[in-house]
Scaffold this active site. Structure first.
Site, short mmCIF file in Angstrom:
data_model
loop_
_atom_site.label_atom_id
_atom_site.label_comp_id
_atom_site.label_asym_id
_atom_site.label_seq_id
_atom_site.Cartn_x
_atom_site.Cartn_y
_atom_site.Cartn_z
N SER A 25 82.45 2.85 79.20
CA SER A 25 81.62 1.84 78.55
C SER A 25 82.19 0.43 78.70
CB SER A 25 81.43 2.14 77.05
OG SER A 25 82.66 1.96 76.35
N THR A 57 77.29 0.75 83.38
CA THR A 57 77.91 1.50 82.30
C THR A 57 77.00 1.36 81.08
OG1 THR A 57 79.99 1.92 81.11
CG2 THR A 57 79.45 -0.40 81.55
N TYR A 58 77.54 1.59 79.90
CA TYR A 58 76.75 1.42 78.68
C TYR A 58 77.55 0.57 77.70
CZ TYR A 58 79.70 5.19 76.90
OH TYR A 58 80.77 5.95 76.53
N GLY A 73 87.41 2.93 80.50
CA GLY A 73 87.32 4.08 81.39
C GLY A 73 87.59 3.72 82.84
N ALA A 74 87.07 4.54 83.74
CA ALA A 74 87.34 4.38 85.17
C ALA A 74 86.98 2.99 85.69
CB ALA A 74 86.59 5.45 85.95
N ALA A 75 85.94 2.38 85.13
CA ALA A 75 85.52 1.05 85.58
C ALA A 75 86.59 -0.01 85.32
CB ALA A 75 84.21 0.65 84.93
#
EC number: 4.1.1.11
Length: 132
Positions: A25, A57-58, A73-75
């Site tokens: 997110s 993403t959100y 996260g991964a981002a």
């Protein structure tokens, strides 16, 4: 016919954090989310002005008035703190609605504080040219 239209954007926000080990997110200051009409768990596109990364993403709510823009996260591998990003949300609408639609544009300073509302200016603007 339906069209996918820009619903809103937060323009040139400064990334305040990148948390690789969070579940995913983007955490966005609640004031900015409300101004941009973005609700929790809504899909958003993130475009990094500094490195060209683009991902989806959100959104999740951050503390009101904090200026937080944290990629989770991964981002988090795709941005760095202090990068400038554009956060965009989209909506599908019919052609008649689309022709009347005005997106919500939120402009911020380098501390992610909202600047006075204005219309978006097309063209080169006042930004520095990128040297390739």
């Amino acid at each position: 016919m339906d069209r996918k239209m820009l619903k809103s954007k937060i323009h040139r926000a400064t990334v305040t954090g990148a948390d690789l080990h969070y579940e995913g997110s983007i955490t966005i200051d609640k004031d900015l989310m409300e101004a941009a009409d973005i609700i929790p768990y809504e899909a958003v596109c993130i475009w990094d002005v500094d490195n060209g990364s683009r991902f989806e993403t959100y959104a999740i709510e951050g503390e009101r008035g904090s200026g937080v823009i944290c990629i989770n996260g991964a981002a988090a591998r795709m941005v760095a703190p202090k990068d400038l990003v554009i956060i965009a949300s989209f909506v599908n609408m019919n052609n008649e609605e689309a022709l009347k639609h005005e997106p919500k544009l939120v402009f911020v300073d380098d501390q992610n504080r909202m600047l006075p509302a204005r219309k978006e200016v097309a063209g080169q603007g006042t930004l520095k040219k990128v040297a390739w």
